[in-house]
Write a protein that holds these residues in place. Sequence first.
Motif, PDB file in Angstrom:
ATOM      1  N   TYR A 124      -4.101  30.177 -23.499  1.00 56.22           N
ATOM      2  CA  TYR A 124      -3.516  31.546 -23.068  1.00 56.22           C
ATOM      3  C   TYR A 124      -2.120  31.527 -23.471  1.00 56.22           C
ATOM      4  O   TYR A 124      -1.492  30.811 -23.412  1.00 56.22           O
ATOM      5  N   ALA A 125      -1.393  32.867 -23.794  1.00 54.53           N
ATOM      6  CA  ALA A 125      -0.100  33.079 -23.698  1.00 54.53           C
ATOM      7  C   ALA A 125       0.232  33.962 -22.388  1.00 54.53           C
ATOM      8  O   ALA A 125      -0.038  35.229 -22.235  1.00 54.53           O
ATOM      9  N   GLY A 126       0.773  33.080 -21.391  1.00 55.43           N
ATOM     10  CA  GLY A 126       0.997  34.022 -19.837  1.00 55.43           C
ATOM     11  C   GLY A 126      -0.533  34.195 -19.653  1.00 55.43           C
ATOM     12  O   GLY A 126      -1.629  33.256 -19.165  1.00 55.43           O
TER      13      GLY A 126
ATOM     14  N   GLY B 203      -3.107  21.878 -26.825  1.00 57.58           N
ATOM     15  CA  GLY B 203      -3.360  23.062 -26.458  1.00 57.58           C
ATOM     16  C   GLY B 203      -2.126  23.795 -26.356  1.00 57.58           C
ATOM     17  O   GLY B 203      -1.923  24.990 -26.905  1.00 57.58           O
ATOM     18  N   ILE B 204      -1.221  23.329 -25.810  1.00 61.96           N
ATOM     19  CA  ILE B 204       0.247  23.743 -25.633  1.00 61.96           C
ATOM     20  C   ILE B 204       0.813  23.944 -27.014  1.00 61.96           C
ATOM     21  O   ILE B 204       1.450  25.049 -27.016  1.00 61.96           O
ATOM     22  N   GLN B 205       0.743  23.068 -27.751  1.00 62.50           N
ATOM     23  CA  GLN B 205       1.659  23.316 -29.125  1.00 62.50           C
ATOM     24  C   GLN B 205       0.678  24.387 -29.889  1.00 62.50           C
ATOM     25  O   GLN B 205       1.423  25.083 -30.415  1.00 62.50           O
ATOM     26  N   VAL B 206      -0.627  24.545 -29.813  1.00 60.85           N
ATOM     27  CA  VAL B 206      -1.317  25.527 -30.504  1.00 60.85           C
ATOM     28  C   VAL B 206      -1.210  26.756 -29.843  1.00 60.85           C
ATOM     29  O   VAL B 206      -0.795  27.807 -30.553  1.00 60.85           O
ATOM     30  N   ALA B 207      -1.031  27.009 -28.732  1.00 59.00           N
ATOM     31  CA  ALA B 207      -0.710  28.094 -28.035  1.00 59.00           C
ATOM     32  C   ALA B 207       0.528  28.763 -28.122  1.00 59.00           C
ATOM     33  O   ALA B 207       0.668  29.996 -28.624  1.00 59.00           O
ATOM     34  N   THR B 208       1.670  27.878 -28.214  1.00 61.86           N
ATOM     35  CA  THR B 208       2.957  28.140 -28.646  1.00 61.86           C
ATOM     36  C   THR B 208       2.988  28.958 -29.936  1.00 61.86           C
ATOM     37  O   THR B 208       3.813  29.728 -30.197  1.00 61.86           O
ATOM     38  N   LEU B 209       2.493  28.111 -30.825  1.00 60.37           N
ATOM     39  CA  LEU B 209       2.330  28.654 -32.300  1.00 60.37           C
ATOM     40  C   LEU B 209       1.735  30.110 -32.430  1.00 60.37           C
ATOM     41  O   LEU B 209       2.237  31.049 -33.186  1.00 60.37           O
ATOM     42  N   LEU B 210       0.464  30.380 -31.795  1.00 63.00           N
ATOM     43  CA  LEU B 210      -0.478  31.306 -31.680  1.00 63.00           C
ATOM     44  C   LEU B 210       0.526  32.551 -30.887  1.00 63.00           C
ATOM     45  O   LEU B 210       0.233  33.815 -31.417  1.00 63.00           O
ATOM     46  N   SER B 211       1.017  32.474 -30.054  1.00 62.29           N
ATOM     47  CA  SER B 211       1.756  33.260 -29.240  1.00 62.29           C
ATOM     48  C   SER B 211       3.101  33.854 -30.003  1.00 62.29           C
ATOM     49  O   SER B 211       3.846  34.901 -29.564  1.00 62.29           O
ATOM     50  N   ASN B 212       3.564  33.205 -30.877  1.00 60.04           N
ATOM     51  CA  ASN B 212       4.916  33.828 -31.697  1.00 60.04           C
ATOM     52  C   ASN B 212       4.424  34.924 -32.606  1.00 60.04           C
ATOM     53  O   ASN B 212       3.621  34.883 -33.212  1.00 60.04           O
TER      54      ASN B 212
END
Length: 60
Positions: free
Chosen positions: A19-21, A51-60
């Motif tokens: 998730y992103a938020g 998961g945190i690393q991938v979600a961070t990349l996807l949300s940018n």
Amino acid sequence: MYFKFKSNNVNEVAILALYAGEKPLGAIGISFCGQKQMDASAVGKAIRKCGIQVATLLSN
């Protein structure tokens, strides 16, 4: 998915929703095949970190 996992001799799966938020982004998973067994604590830590690393990349 069950039949695909079964055909690849997968015996355990850990899946985490990303998730992103509040916005869903996708899912990430780790599978264990053959006689390999997961250590739930180690897998939980690893999949959350990734998961945190991938979600961070996807949300940018």
